[in-house]
Write a protein that holds these residues in place. Structure first.
Motif, PDB file in Angstrom:
ATOM      1  N   LEU A 270       0.830  -1.200   0.000  1.00 57.26           N
ATOM      2  CA  LEU A 270       0.000   0.000   0.000  1.00 57.26           C
ATOM      3  C   LEU A 270       0.870   1.258   0.000  1.00 57.26           C
ATOM      4  N   GLU A 271       1.923   1.250   0.822  1.00 57.89           N
ATOM      5  CA  GLU A 271       2.833   2.392   0.854  1.00 57.89           C
ATOM      6  C   GLU A 271       3.495   2.604  -0.512  1.00 57.89           C
ATOM      7  N   ALA A 272       3.864   1.495  -1.160  1.00 59.55           N
ATOM      8  CA  ALA A 272       4.504   1.605  -2.470  1.00 59.55           C
ATOM      9  C   ALA A 272       3.531   2.154  -3.510  1.00 59.55           C
ATOM     10  N   SER A 273       2.279   1.713  -3.454  1.00 57.95           N
ATOM     11  CA  SER A 273       1.297   2.179  -4.444  1.00 57.95           C
ATOM     12  C   SER A 273       0.978   3.658  -4.256  1.00 57.95           C
ATOM     13  N   LEU A 274       1.038   4.141  -3.010  1.00 53.63           N
ATOM     14  CA  LEU A 274       0.755   5.541  -2.724  1.00 53.63           C
ATOM     15  C   LEU A 274       1.991   6.424  -2.769  1.00 53.63           C
ATOM     16  N   ALA A 275       3.161   5.788  -2.800  1.00 52.53           N
ATOM     17  CA  ALA A 275       4.434   6.517  -2.727  1.00 52.53           C
ATOM     18  C   ALA A 275       4.494   7.363  -1.464  1.00 52.53           C
ATOM     19  N   LEU A 276       4.009   6.773  -0.366  1.00 51.87           N
ATOM     20  CA  LEU A 276       3.985   7.461   0.926  1.00 51.87           C
ATOM     21  C   LEU A 276       4.415   6.503   2.024  1.00 51.87           C
ATOM     22  N   ARG A 277       5.070   7.023   3.045  1.00 51.80           N
ATOM     23  CA  ARG A 277       5.353   6.236   4.243  1.00 51.80           C
ATOM     24  C   ARG A 277       4.203   6.449   5.213  1.00 51.80           C
ATOM     25  N   LEU A 278       3.520   5.376   5.579  1.00 58.92           N
ATOM     26  CA  LEU A 278       2.359   5.466   6.452  1.00 58.92           C
ATOM     27  C   LEU A 278       2.697   5.217   7.914  1.00 58.92           C
ATOM     28  N   PHE A 279       3.784   4.490   8.170  1.00 59.23           N
ATOM     29  CA  PHE A 279       4.236   4.214   9.532  1.00 59.23           C
ATOM     30  C   PHE A 279       5.696   4.597   9.687  1.00 59.23           C
ATOM     31  N   GLU A 280       6.030   5.084  10.879  1.00 60.12           N
ATOM     32  CA  GLU A 280       7.429   5.207  11.274  1.00 60.12           C
ATOM     33  C   GLU A 280       7.763   3.961  12.069  1.00 60.12           C
ATOM     34  N   ARG A 281       8.754   3.194  11.604  1.00 61.20           N
ATOM     35  CA  ARG A 281       9.075   1.907  12.203  1.00 61.20           C
ATOM     36  C   ARG A 281      10.316   2.039  13.074  1.00 61.20           C
ATOM     37  N   GLY A 282      10.123   2.005  14.389  1.00 62.24           N
ATOM     38  CA  GLY A 282      11.237   2.014  15.323  1.00 62.24           C
ATOM     39  C   GLY A 282      11.572   0.606  15.755  1.00 62.24           C
ATOM     40  N   ALA A 283      12.589   0.476  16.578  1.00 62.79           N
ATOM     41  CA  ALA A 283      13.005  -0.851  17.036  1.00 62.79           C
ATOM     42  C   ALA A 283      11.904  -1.521  17.845  1.00 62.79           C
ATOM     43  N   ARG A 284      11.189  -0.723  18.648  1.00 60.91           N
ATOM     44  CA  ARG A 284      10.155  -1.312  19.504  1.00 60.91           C
ATOM     45  C   ARG A 284       8.818  -0.586  19.369  1.00 60.91           C
ATOM     46  N   MET A 285       8.735   0.354  18.474  1.00 59.51           N
ATOM     47  CA  MET A 285       7.538   1.192  18.376  1.00 59.51           C
ATOM     48  C   MET A 285       7.141   1.393  16.923  1.00 59.51           C
TER      49      MET A 285
ATOM     50  N   THR B 250       4.573   3.894  14.825  1.00 64.22           N
ATOM     51  CA  THR B 250       3.694   5.055  14.927  1.00 64.22           C
ATOM     52  C   THR B 250       3.268   5.515  13.540  1.00 64.22           C
ATOM     53  N   LEU B 251       2.070   6.060  13.468  1.00 57.07           N
ATOM     54  CA  LEU B 251       1.555   6.585  12.210  1.00 57.07           C
ATOM     55  C   LEU B 251       2.258   7.885  11.849  1.00 57.07           C
ATOM     56  N   THR B 252       2.563   8.052  10.574  1.00 59.44           N
ATOM     57  CA  THR B 252       3.019   9.347  10.082  1.00 59.44           C
ATOM     58  C   THR B 252       1.811  10.269   9.973  1.00 59.44           C
ATOM     59  N   GLU B 253       2.034  11.519   9.666  1.00 60.55           N
ATOM     60  CA  GLU B 253       0.924  12.448   9.490  1.00 60.55           C
ATOM     61  C   GLU B 253       0.015  11.985   8.365  1.00 60.55           C
ATOM     62  N   GLU B 254       0.612  11.506   7.255  1.00 60.92           N
ATOM     63  CA  GLU B 254      -0.185  10.993   6.134  1.00 60.92           C
ATOM     64  C   GLU B 254      -0.923   9.719   6.529  1.00 60.92           C
ATOM     65  N   GLY B 255      -0.260   8.874   7.299  1.00 59.74           N
ATOM     66  CA  GLY B 255      -0.886   7.639   7.748  1.00 59.74           C
ATOM     67  C   GLY B 255      -2.065   7.897   8.666  1.00 59.74           C
ATOM     68  N   ARG B 256      -1.925   8.905   9.543  1.00 58.87           N
ATOM     69  CA  ARG B 256      -3.018   9.245  10.449  1.00 58.87           C
ATOM     70  C   ARG B 256      -4.230   9.766   9.673  1.00 58.87           C
ATOM     71  N   ALA B 257      -3.981  10.600   8.684  1.00 64.70           N
ATOM     72  CA  ALA B 257      -5.082  11.135   7.875  1.00 64.70           C
ATOM     73  C   ALA B 257      -5.799  10.014   7.127  1.00 64.70           C
ATOM     74  N   LEU B 258      -5.027   9.083   6.568  1.00 65.48           N
ATOM     75  CA  LEU B 258      -5.642   7.971   5.835  1.00 65.48           C
ATOM     76  C   LEU B 258      -6.430   7.072   6.776  1.00 65.48           C
ATOM     77  N   HIS B 259      -5.894   6.820   7.955  1.00 68.39           N
ATOM     78  CA  HIS B 259      -6.568   5.949   8.915  1.00 68.39           C
ATOM     79  C   HIS B 259      -7.901   6.540   9.367  1.00 68.39           C
ATOM     80  N   GLU B 260      -7.928   7.853   9.629  1.00 69.11           N
ATOM     81  CA  GLU B 260      -9.162   8.492  10.097  1.00 69.11           C
ATOM     82  C   GLU B 260     -10.269   8.396   9.060  1.00 69.11           C
ATOM     83  N   ARG B 261      -9.909   8.542   7.792  1.00 67.91           N
ATOM     84  CA  ARG B 261     -10.930   8.516   6.751  1.00 67.91           C
ATOM     85  C   ARG B 261     -11.273   7.098   6.307  1.00 67.91           C
TER      86      ARG B 261
END
Length: 293
Positions: free
Chosen positions: A39-54, A56-67
């Motif tokens: 999905l990220e590749a098709s949108l050319a957007l990063r939807l999550f920030e991937r940490g070692a243990r966390m 989190t949604l990016t700003e774009e990911g949060r907007a997509l999730h809400e809608r």
């Protein structure tokens, strides 16, 4: 956009991680990770920030999730209704309603609706602010004299008007005279203009935030106030209050609004019909009678 990938994205976002989503649903973690990456590749957007243990949604990911969450839920409910053989009212219905209408009528309105439609999970929030229906996940909002909004459609289901009332022991002053007044905290008018062309200079003796509180205060005879006809109709009929006249330009319209770009769901249609049946004429006297019933 791949709806399956979108559904998996909202699943991961809701649970806060691939592992948690996999454990909660029994879906393979690798499948969820692959679908989100696609999905990220098709949108050319990063939807999550991937940490070692966390995660989190990016700003774009949060907007997509809400809608996307609300749209996918609506699709699920539509499919379920079709599978059941018709567009029956079911699922969650979130409504925002203004304070005064909620205090005097919404509890009874909501209970009547719940009895007729037991498969609808009705939740009503009371607030006078202008909510963002899509961002905050409301299906319907009830508002007083709303500003025009191309994104919202609806209809008026009740009308009211403001009158100046006072206790029978308080005499109306002559033209231009000053009147002791109970006002709302937010009111800044120094003069009340009436429909008959008269004007009353206002000398506040009490400031309250609720119209119900103002009505109760005016009943004591402390001063005059501007109040909706529906709220004081029984006091006027009983002689506890007297009317000094209608307030100029004070027509009130209660609207039931929903997003124009959405298909109207069966549950929203059912609630709109319930309002129409509850208030068939939409006149203030009808609301007053409903409150007393």
């Amino acid at each position: 956009m791949d709806l399956l990938a979108l559904a998996d994205f909202t699943l991961v976002a809701r649970h806060g991680g691939f592992g948690r989503a996999a454990r909660a649903t029994g879906r393979p973690k690798a499948t969820l990770s692959r679908r989100v990456a696609e999905l990220e590749a098709s949108l050319a957007l990063r939807l999550f920030e991937r940490g070692a243990r966390m995660l989190t949604l990016t700003e774009e990911g949060r907007a997509l999730h809400e809608r996307a969450g609300a749209l996918l839920a609506e699709l699920d409910e539509t499919a379920a209704a079709i599978a059941a053989g018709g567009a029956s009212a079911r699922g969650r219905l979130r409504i925002s309603a203004p304070l005064l209408f909620s205090q005097i009528a919404m509890g009874k309105v909501a209970a009547g609706f719940a009895l007729k439609y037991p498969e609808v999970r009705l939740a009503v929030t009371t607030e006078d602010r202008a909510v963002d229906m899509v961002e905050e996940g409301y299906d319907l909002v009830i508002r007083v004299n709303p500003d025009p909004d191309e994104a919202l459609v609806g209809r008026v289901f009740l009308r009211d008007r403001m009158v100046v009332v006072a206790g029978p022991g308080l005499a109306r002053p002559a033209e231009g005279g000053c009147v002791p007044a109970v006002v709302r905290n937010v009111e800044d008018r120094a003069v009340w203009a009436l429909m008959d062309g008269a004007s009353l200079a206002v000398a506040p003796v009490l400031a309250l935030s609720s119209l119900v509180m103002i009505r109760d205060a005016v009943r004591t005879g402390i001063g005059a106030a501007r109040l909706p006809v529906s709220l004081v109709a029984h006091d006027l009929a009983a002689g506890r209050l007297v009317s000094w006249g209608d307030v100029a330009g004070s027509q009130i319209a209660l609207w039931a609004l929903h997003p124009s770009r959405r298909l109207l769901s069966a549950r929203v249609s059912a609630f709109l019909e319930h309002l129409r049946e509850t208030f068939p004429t939409g006149e203030p006297e009808e609301l007053a009678a409903y409150m007393a019933g």
